[in-house]
Every structure is written in structure tokens, then in C-alpha cells.
Design a protein around this motif. Structure first.
Motif, PDB file in Angstrom:
ATOM      1  N   THR A  26       1.645  -6.252   6.434  1.00  0.00           N
ATOM      2  CA  THR A  26       3.106  -6.207   6.557  1.00  0.00           C
ATOM      3  C   THR A  26       3.510  -4.782   6.203  1.00  0.00           C
ATOM      4  O   THR A  26       3.255  -4.322   5.101  1.00  0.00           O
ATOM      5  CB  THR A  26       3.766  -7.191   5.570  1.00  0.00           C
ATOM      6  OG1 THR A  26       3.131  -7.053   4.306  1.00  0.00           O
ATOM      7  CG2 THR A  26       3.617  -8.618   6.035  1.00  0.00           C
ATOM      8  N   ARG A  27       4.102  -4.111   7.136  1.00  0.00           N
ATOM      9  CA  ARG A  27       4.469  -2.714   6.877  1.00  0.00           C
ATOM     10  C   ARG A  27       5.703  -2.372   7.695  1.00  0.00           C
ATOM     11  O   ARG A  27       6.122  -3.144   8.557  1.00  0.00           O
ATOM     12  CB  ARG A  27       3.296  -1.785   7.213  1.00  0.00           C
ATOM     13  CG  ARG A  27       2.904  -1.851   8.670  1.00  0.00           C
ATOM     14  CD  ARG A  27       1.719  -0.933   8.996  1.00  0.00           C
ATOM     15  NE  ARG A  27       1.395  -1.038  10.409  1.00  0.00           N
ATOM     16  CZ  ARG A  27       0.349  -0.475  10.982  1.00  0.00           C
ATOM     17  NH1 ARG A  27      -0.501   0.245  10.266  1.00  0.00           N
ATOM     18  NH2 ARG A  27       0.148  -0.609  12.275  1.00  0.00           N
ATOM     19  N   ALA A  69       0.826  -1.211   0.000  1.00  0.00           N
ATOM     20  CA  ALA A  69       0.000   0.000   0.000  1.00  0.00           C
ATOM     21  C   ALA A  69       0.858   1.258   0.000  1.00  0.00           C
ATOM     22  O   ALA A  69       0.889   2.010   0.969  1.00  0.00           O
ATOM     23  CB  ALA A  69      -0.901  -0.027   1.240  1.00  0.00           C
ATOM     24  N   PRO A  70       1.572   1.476  -1.085  1.00  0.00           N
ATOM     25  CA  PRO A  70       2.482   2.623  -1.096  1.00  0.00           C
ATOM     26  C   PRO A  70       1.768   3.947  -1.353  1.00  0.00           C
ATOM     27  O   PRO A  70       0.650   3.967  -1.848  1.00  0.00           O
ATOM     28  CB  PRO A  70       3.401   2.309  -2.276  1.00  0.00           C
ATOM     29  CG  PRO A  70       2.508   1.583  -3.226  1.00  0.00           C
ATOM     30  CD  PRO A  70       1.576   0.770  -2.374  1.00  0.00           C
TER      31      PRO A  70
HETATM   32  N1  GLU Z   1       1.065   4.232   2.718  1.00  0.00           N
HETATM   33  C1  GLU Z   1       1.791   3.705   3.829  1.00  0.00           C
HETATM   34  C2  GLU Z   1       3.270   3.880   3.544  1.00  0.00           C
HETATM   35  O1  GLU Z   1       3.620   4.144   2.420  1.00  0.00           O
HETATM   36  C3  GLU Z   1       1.460   2.245   3.946  1.00  0.00           C
HETATM   37  C4  GLU Z   1       1.687   1.613   5.246  1.00  0.00           C
HETATM   38  C5  GLU Z   1       0.922   0.287   5.236  1.00  0.00           C
HETATM   39  O2  GLU Z   1       1.346  -0.613   4.512  1.00  0.00           O
HETATM   40  O3  GLU Z   1      -0.094   0.186   5.915  1.00  0.00           O
HETATM   41  O4  GLU Z   1       4.084   3.784   4.426  1.00  0.00           O
END
Ligand code: GLU
Length: 557
Positions: free
Chosen positions: A251-252, A41-42
Motif C-alpha cells: 500500500t503506497r 516503508a518511509p
Molecule cells: N520510501 C517510499 C516513500 O517514502 C516508500 C514507498 C513504498 O511504500 O513502497 O514514498
């Protein structure tokens, strides 16, 4: 008496759907037991960071190895940070590494039943959930101006208390519903905040798939969930998305651990089951100047951007293998034991995750990559090299396309054997190594610098050897052993002894030994002392080209 429902209707008069409607629209996925739904989720902020490739790889791998689903979601709610068009680049760069989503955002279109997969297109969905929170008294409008919030921070700093919007500092937290309604009606701008029920004195238990059980301070901040631009914040958006996209495993990066209590309270407030979380280690480097560990930085480290590896022509699988060594402490040993096994045979596991070992190590990547390139068959090597060259090295692409089988023969020298030659770390190393095979490049090399012949060899002698070499040239019809003994005979004819020991005992009695003959020929045909196996080089060049080169060299002696 005014009710929260009236407030909710006042703020979102057009929102007719309910959370139940959304539950129906996005039903639980029908997947086998144990299947994980993961996502990458970038935010489209310009480039794919190496750390993000790592995150995507982990999410992808867990979905694949559990027969689950991996999807791509574009998190563009922070429109100030967004760089137009970079979402597509992210998708393309991941695709380069074989990380292709099962559903979600593909840059130019979307696929899947749980969309839209771009957050800015999900405003209506977020509103339904926020309206629900307001109706239940768990969210409220906050009318503070930026100046007021700045002022608040100064006061908090002066009082040495935790900054933020909470408890007594939360100016609009304690209003009556009627007061909220009047202020909204007055047209005063506002954001919407979550009403936290937490207390800083409390601790909560949170589980992380990598770190195990953690004890964290309970959230007590009334965070903003909905901004004045009509979009939610990350905290809130990810909650709604991961719930309705039925994510089972988030996963982040580990930078999100500190916000986990917020997220868990939000899930609780909605009565939703939170997904499993795995916070991945941030990739670090040893700073060249200070020697200290620090985060991989785009400004200081070219390897922080995935485009660097693509531009240099690292084999994609080499980068992936390298990232897996960062991920799992047992991966490297597995790779040694199973050098030819497909990566899908390796089971990634959270309990083998290295937490403090996430140090980016270029020499290791280079080694892995070298090993991989050496062990590729000539066709795969040539295909991948041409693919790279077509985008990054026009000259090399031209040479490959001009005679594909010649190129394959060149890169196949000492390849198809137990211990293959390890010439290349990346495809950008190829052209400098092989340029001399091509006449134009060879001529350019000749012009560039004098040939590095042994200065103790007289020019007449070099010429004599070369003349004899051409006069007796028959490599096309000789196997390697025959050619080898013919070369020794050639040496003997010019007083180059074939036995090194004999030569060493009495060097003045000879012009040199056999290796000196080989070296004269190698330098003549390749303009370098480093060329690969001479027998193969000569076969590829052929008699005409070799004769031409000998003539050129003799003319310049
Ligand atoms: N948009 C967030 C980031 O780029 C995503 C974090 C997630 O994966 O929940 O860090």
C-alpha cells in the motif's frame, strides 16, 4: 569469450551467496489463507506527513483484519535526503496513534526474521540479486558521467523525445562483455542499470486493488538499480525487500503508479511473483487563496505534519477515525450507527475506497474529535488529557496533578448523560475552559478585565443579591431541584420574577427575571458568561472558595 559471469564476479568479487541462498534464509511465511503481509516503508526525511500516517494506517489495518503481519521498514537509500535520527521519531509518532509494527525497525532496535529492516544495512542482500541480474545479462554497468547525462537530457529535450536512458540513447547498453570488463578494470566510475526488454509501443495490464485493471505503457527505460555509493535505488530495493520480506500487499501513495511498469518488469526479470499493489489517493486540500485543490503541503498547511495534531492535542482516535472517513466512503455512516463500537469492528475494503474524495477537511476532523471527547468517560478523558498536557502544557498538567478528582469532577460536568456537553475539540481547548475553577487563574481573570455584568443592573442590587446568595449558600446539601427552587426564591426576594413571560409583559415592574440572578452568580464565580452548569460549578468550588470570590467581586464593584 568473456562471459557475463566473469563481469558479475569482477564487479562483486566478495559476493558468494546466491539468490537461492536468500530464498532459504527468508522462507515464505507460514500464515493462514488470506492473511496479508503489509508494510510501512518511509524514508527518514524529517517528519511524519499526514499522508504517511494515512498510508501506515491502511497497511496496518489490512494486516490486522486478515490476521496477517504488518512490519516497518526504513527506506534510507537516498542518503542525501536523510535527516539523522528521524527514523526513531517516525516510529514514536506512529506509536502515538496505536500503529505499532509486528516486526521490523523500532527506532532503536529491530525484531523479526526477515531483517535487517533498514535498507542501508541490506547492501549485501541487494548485491546478491544485482550480481544475479548481471550474470544473466539483465543488468550492466553504465559509465556515463553526470555531464554526459545532462547533455543527453538536453539533446532529448531538443529532439522532443521522452527523456531517459533507453534504446539508442543508452550509451553503454550495447557494449560487449569484454568492453564492460575492460572499462570496469580501468577504474572508471559506474552505476548499474537494469536492461529493460520493454518497448514503448507496448501496453501492459496491471492490477491495482483500488483502481482495478489498468493499462499502462510498458517500461523501456534502463533504470539505475545500483548507485555509485553502493546502495540501490528505491525501485530496486523495494523489489528485493518486498520479495524477501514476503510482502503480499503493497500500500503506497498513488505517485508510484507511473513506476509500476518498472517494478513489474523487475519482478518478471527475477522470476518472482509481484505482490498485490494498492495505490492510495494523495490527500489534498482546497487552497485558501486560489480555491483550487492541491496536495497537502508542509510549507503551507500546518495539518500536513502529524506533529500538529499531537501538539494541539487531538485525541488520537479522532485523527484515526477521520482518516478512515477519507479512506472508505461507508465509514462515516458506520460510525454514526455504531458510535461506541471499537474501530476494529469496521472492515476496511478497497472497493469502498474514495479515489477523488481525499480532501483534508479540518471542520470534519474537529467534529469527529469533539464527538469523541464528549463521549469519553471522565477517567479516559482525564488520562488522555494528562498524557497530552505532560508533553505540551505544563500548567494544565500541574493543575490535573494537584487534584485529580477535582479535575475529573470539572470535566465530568454534563458529560455522563444522553447528550453530553461538547466543549472540546482537542486537549488544548481544555485549560481556557476550566482555568476559572482554580483560584490563581480565577484571580488572574478578575484582574484582566471588568466582569461582564448586565450594565442595567445597579451595583447595589448585585451586591444585595450576592450577599443573600452567600448568606443562604447550602449547595453541598441540596439536590439540584431544591437548589433551583431556592435560587428562584432568592430572586423573588429581590424582585426578580421567576417567570419569563410575566417579566416580558411588564419589565419595568421588576429588577429582572430569574436568569438574571443566575447570570450574576455565574459571572461572579467564573469571571465569564460561558461557564457550564452553575449547580455543578458551585459544588466543585465549595462554600469557602465561592465566598472568597464573592468578597473579591464585591470589593471591586
Ligand atoms: N520510501 C517510499 C516513500 O517514502 C516508500 C514507498 C513504498 O511504500 O513502497 O514514498
Amino acid at each position: 569469450m568473456a562471459t557475463n559471469k566473469e563481469l558479475a564476479d569482477l564487479i562483486f568479487p566478495d559476493v558468494k551467496e546466491t539468490v537461492e541462498d536468500l530464498e532459504k534464509r527468508y522462507p515464505p511465511r507460514n500464515l493462514p489463507e488470506g492473511a496479508e503481509v503489509t508494510r510501512f516503508a518511509p524514508s527518514p526525511t524529517g517528519f511524519l506527513h499526514t499522508g504517511s500516517l494515512f498510508t501506515a494506517l491502511i497497511a496496518y489495518t489490512f494486516a490486522k483484519q486478515t490476521n496477517g503481519v504488518y512490519f516497518f521498514r526504513l527506506e534510507d537509500t537516498d542518503q542525501k535526503r536523510e535527516i539523522e535520527g528521524t527514523g526513531l521519531d517516525l516510529v514514536k509518532q506512529l506509536k502515538n496513534f496505536g500503529i505499532v509494527a509486528d516486526e521490523g525497525y523500532y527506532g532503536d532496535h529491530e525484531e523479526g526474521n526477515y531483517g535487517p529492516y533498514v535498507q542501508s544495512n541490506r547492501a549485501d542482500i541487494y548485491k546478491v540479486v544485482i550480481k544475479d541480474l548481471i550474470r544473466r545479462g539483465r543488468a550492466y554497468p553504465d559509465f556515463c558521467s553526470k555531464e554526459e547525462l545532462d547533455q543527453l537530457r538536453l539533446v532529448q529535450e531538443a529532439n522532443k523525445v521522452v527523456p531517459g536512458y533507453y534504446g539508442e540513447y543508452a550509451k553503454y547498453r550495447g557494449l560487449t562483455v569484454k568492453e564492460y570488463i575492460d572499462l570496469v578494470k580501468s577504474g572508471k566510475p559506474y552505476v548499474i542499470r537494469f536492461r529493460s526488454l520493454g518497448n514503448p509501443a507496448n501496453h501492459i495490464k496491471a492490477h491495482d486493488e483500488i483502481r482495478g485493471d489498468m493499462e499502462l505503457t510498458q517500461n523501456y527505460q534502463d533504470i539505475v538499480i545500483y548507485k555509485s555509493d553502493g546502495l540501490p535505488t528505491y525501485h530496486f530495493a523495494h523489489l528485493v525487500d518486498d520479495h524477501f520480506m514476503r510482502t503480499t500487499l503493497v500500500t503506497r501513495g498513488e505517485e508510484w503508479i507511473s513506476s509500476l511498469p518498472i517494478h513489474l518488469e523487475l519482478f518478471e526479470a527475477m522470476g518472482w511473483k509481484a505482490p498485490k499493489y494498492a495505490h492510495l489517493p494523495v490527500i489534498m486540500v482546497n487552497d485558501k487563496e486560489t480555491g483550487n485543490k492541491r496536495k497537502l503541503s508542509k510549507r503551507k498547511d500546518p495539518e500536513a505534519a502529524v506533529s500538529y495534531f499531537l501538539g494541539q492535542g487531538y485525541p488520537k482516535e479522532g485523527v484515526i477515525r477521520y482518516l478512515l472517513t477519507i479512506a472508505n466512503s461507508n465509514f462515516e455512516a458506520w460510525m454514526m450507527e455504531n458510535p461506541k463500537a471499537p474501530l476494529t469492528d469496521f472492515k476496511l475494503s478497497f472497493n469502498k475506497f474514495s479515489l477523488d474524495g481525499a480532501l483534508f477537511d479540518m471542520p470534519k476532523l474537529n467534529n469527529i474529535s469533539k464527538e469523541l471527547l464528549a463521549n469519553m468517560d471522565k477517567k479516559t478523558f482525564s488520562d488522555q488529557c494528562l498524557e497530552w498536557a505532560s508533553s505540551y502544557n505544563e500548567e494544565l498538567a500541574k493543575l490535573i496533578n494537584s487534584d485529580r478528582s477535582k479535575f475529573e469532577a470539572i470535566v465530568n460536568i454534563e458529560r455522563d448523560q444522553e447528550k453530553p456537553r461538547k466543549d472540546y475539540e482537542k486537549f488544548s481547548d481544555v485549560l481556557p475552559h476550566i482555568a476559572f475553577f482554580y483560584p490563581d487563574h480565577y484571580d488572574a481573570l478578575l484582574k484582566k478585565a471588568p466582569l461582564p455584568f448586565n450594565p442595567f443592573l445597579k451595583k447595589e442590587l448585585i451586591k444585595e443579591v450576592l450577599d443573600d446568595f452567600i448568606a443562604t449558600f447550602d449547595v453541598e446539601h441540596q439536590d439540584e431541584t431544591t437548589w433551583f427552587s431556592k435560587m428562584k426564591e432568592l430572586g423573588l426576594r429581590h424582585n426578580f420574577i421567576d417567570d419569563r413571560k410575566v417579566y416580558k409583559k411588564n419589565p419595568t415592574a421588576y429588577n429582572g427575571w430569574y436568569a438574571d440572578v443566575i447570570s450574576i452568580i455565574r459571572i461572579t464565580v467564573s469571571a465569564s458568561t460561558q461557564a457550564p452548569k452553575l449547580y455543578d460549578v458551585l459544588k466543585i468550588l465549595g462554600k469557602d472558595e465561592v465566598s472568597r470570590r464573592v468578597k473579591e467581586v464585591e470589593a471591586g464593584l
